[in-house]
Write an enzyme that holds these catalytic residues in place. Structure first.
Site, mmCIF file in Angstrom:
data_model
loop_
_atom_site.group_PDB
_atom_site.id
_atom_site.type_symbol
_atom_site.label_atom_id
_atom_site.label_comp_id
_atom_site.label_asym_id
_atom_site.label_seq_id
_atom_site.Cartn_x
_atom_site.Cartn_y
_atom_site.Cartn_z
ATOM 1 N N ASP A 12 -10.449 21.610 32.621
ATOM 2 C CA ASP A 12 -11.448 20.885 31.504
ATOM 3 C C ASP A 12 -10.488 20.948 30.368
ATOM 4 O O ASP A 12 -10.539 22.136 29.622
ATOM 5 C CB ASP A 12 -12.771 21.303 31.541
ATOM 6 C CG ASP A 12 -13.500 20.837 30.216
ATOM 7 O OD1 ASP A 12 -12.991 19.699 29.843
ATOM 8 O OD2 ASP A 12 -14.588 21.385 29.751
ATOM 9 N N VAL A 13 -9.735 20.131 29.677
ATOM 10 C CA VAL A 13 -9.012 20.253 28.503
ATOM 11 C C VAL A 13 -9.679 19.889 27.374
ATOM 12 O O VAL A 13 -10.297 18.486 27.426
ATOM 13 C CB VAL A 13 -7.774 19.316 28.591
ATOM 14 C CG1 VAL A 13 -6.917 19.762 27.287
ATOM 15 C CG2 VAL A 13 -6.888 19.931 29.816
ATOM 16 N N TYR A 106 -22.957 1.564 29.761
ATOM 17 C CA TYR A 106 -22.296 1.487 28.491
ATOM 18 C C TYR A 106 -21.618 0.201 28.473
ATOM 19 O O TYR A 106 -21.231 -0.371 29.466
ATOM 20 C CB TYR A 106 -20.794 2.536 28.401
ATOM 21 C CG TYR A 106 -21.091 3.297 27.261
ATOM 22 C CD1 TYR A 106 -22.119 4.336 26.851
ATOM 23 C CD2 TYR A 106 -19.881 3.661 26.421
ATOM 24 C CE1 TYR A 106 -22.080 5.038 25.786
ATOM 25 C CE2 TYR A 106 -19.903 4.534 25.280
ATOM 26 C CZ TYR A 106 -21.052 5.242 24.965
ATOM 27 O OH TYR A 106 -20.827 5.895 23.972
ATOM 28 N N GLY A 113 -15.991 9.375 27.061
ATOM 29 C CA GLY A 113 -15.256 10.312 27.357
ATOM 30 C C GLY A 113 -15.485 10.731 28.691
ATOM 31 O O GLY A 113 -16.515 10.926 29.241
ATOM 32 N N ALA A 114 -14.358 11.127 29.459
ATOM 33 C CA ALA A 114 -14.466 11.380 30.990
ATOM 34 C C ALA A 114 -15.020 12.864 31.100
ATOM 35 O O ALA A 114 -16.061 13.008 32.102
ATOM 36 C CB ALA A 114 -13.111 11.758 31.341
ATOM 37 N N ASP A 115 -15.008 13.729 30.194
ATOM 38 C CA ASP A 115 -15.864 14.755 30.140
ATOM 39 C C ASP A 115 -17.444 14.587 30.041
ATOM 40 O O ASP A 115 -18.253 15.495 30.934
ATOM 41 C CB ASP A 115 -15.379 15.863 28.791
ATOM 42 C CG ASP A 115 -15.600 15.190 27.626
ATOM 43 O OD1 ASP A 115 -15.605 13.938 27.324
ATOM 44 O OD2 ASP A 115 -15.901 16.014 26.999
ATOM 45 N N THR A 138 -16.511 21.688 20.361
ATOM 46 C CA THR A 138 -16.325 20.873 19.035
ATOM 47 C C THR A 138 -17.045 19.741 18.493
ATOM 48 O O THR A 138 -17.379 20.099 17.237
ATOM 49 C CB THR A 138 -14.685 20.636 19.182
ATOM 50 O OG1 THR A 138 -13.894 21.700 19.916
ATOM 51 C CG2 THR A 138 -14.009 20.114 17.876
ATOM 52 N N THR A 191 -26.666 36.115 1.055
ATOM 53 C CA THR A 191 -25.898 34.598 1.111
ATOM 54 C C THR A 191 -25.351 34.646 2.609
ATOM 55 O O THR A 191 -25.601 33.522 3.083
ATOM 56 C CB THR A 191 -24.560 34.977 0.144
ATOM 57 O OG1 THR A 191 -25.043 34.915 -1.038
ATOM 58 C CG2 THR A 191 -23.774 33.498 0.363
#
Length: 270
Positions: A12-13, A106, A113-115, A138, A191
């Site tokens: 899984d890239v 879709y 995306g394939a993932d 991400t 903070t």
């Protein structure tokens, strides 16, 4: 009965990290997580893979098949060469033309995306019910599957780490936040705690807000399946997560592989 001669390499890239796993077609036997190197060569990939295998007393020569989902096209060429030159296996790359067994509603299936499809397949194959898959990496993706196993669509949002990086880079007086952790209270008194509060609870609000709307549109009670590296961070904060499946993408790849073998008749798995 499992085929004990079968050893499937699942890859899984992702944009930030790459996951690798070994499967016997049914179970995930081993798994690793490394940084994605967009300029990696097939030789470097072979050295890296061999090193990981040696740590677990595995041999690359035992790999019989490989399957990949990738959102980084530059890496695919190196992986293809790795499969041909070092593993001597035919690797398959999941894309919109792959027979996953899941219809895609879709407008343009090539845009998904394939993932995302792999995750949806993995969740439906495991739970056999209407579900929403939340992949927190991400980017954060939300993918909806009907009770009949149809991919309905979803949503994409910036990931939690992207939000953190944007906050630190744009706020010149803000300290660097090494990691996101749960603050003592939402009303923070430092903070760093204030940044953690805003990021963690603010992002949980984003995730829960999207899930609330999706559940309303889907009707019924779809299961919410969370995966991805950030999922454990939100596990006790989100109001909607039913289960966290850290190996979901690998399980989806294995399910797609089983379908491929079943249709080809080359290998039978019970």
């Amino acid at each position: 009965m499992r085929n004990h001669d079968l050893l499937l390499l699942c890859i899984d890239v992702g944009n930030t990290h790459t996951g690798l796993a070994l499967s016997d077609g049914e179970r995930i036997l081993e798994h690793w997580r490394i940084r994605t190197q967009t300029d990696i060569t097939s030789d470097e990939a072979a050295v890296l893979l061999n090193g990981l295998f040696q740590l677990r007393n595995r041999r690359m020569a035992d790999i019989t098949h490989a399957i990949v989902t990738s959102v980084v096209p530059h890496v695919n060429r190196a992986l293809s060469a790795l499969f041909e030159q070092y593993l001597e296996v035919e690797g398959s790359f999941v894309d919109h033309e792959t027979d996953t067994g899941m219809p895609v509603r879709y407008k343009n299936p090539a845009e998904v995306g394939a993932d995302r499809i792999v995750n949806a397949v993995g969740a439906y194959d495991k739970f056999r019910c209407a579900c929403i898959v939340v992949d927190l990496g991400t980017a954060t993706t939300f993918d909806c599957v009907s009770s009949e196993g149809v991919y309905l669509g979803g949503a994409i949002a910036p990931g939690l780490m992207i939000s953190m990086q944007a906050l630190v880079s744009r706020g010149s007086r803000l300290p660097k936040l090494e990691r996101i952790s749960r603050p003592p209270a939402a009303i923070a008194c430092s903070t760093l705690d204030s940044m953690n509060s805003g990021l963690l609870y603010g992002y949980a609000g984003l995730v829960d807000g999207v899930l609330t709307r999706m559940k309303q549109e889907m009707g019924g009670r779809p299961m919410v399946v969370a995966t991805g590296g950030i999922a454990p961070v939100l596990q006790d904060v989100s109001e909607h997560f039913d289960v966290i499946e850290p190996l979901l993408t690998f399980e989806g790849l294995a399910a797609i592989f089983r379908r491929r073998l079943s249709s080809s008749g080359r290998v039978k798995l019970a």
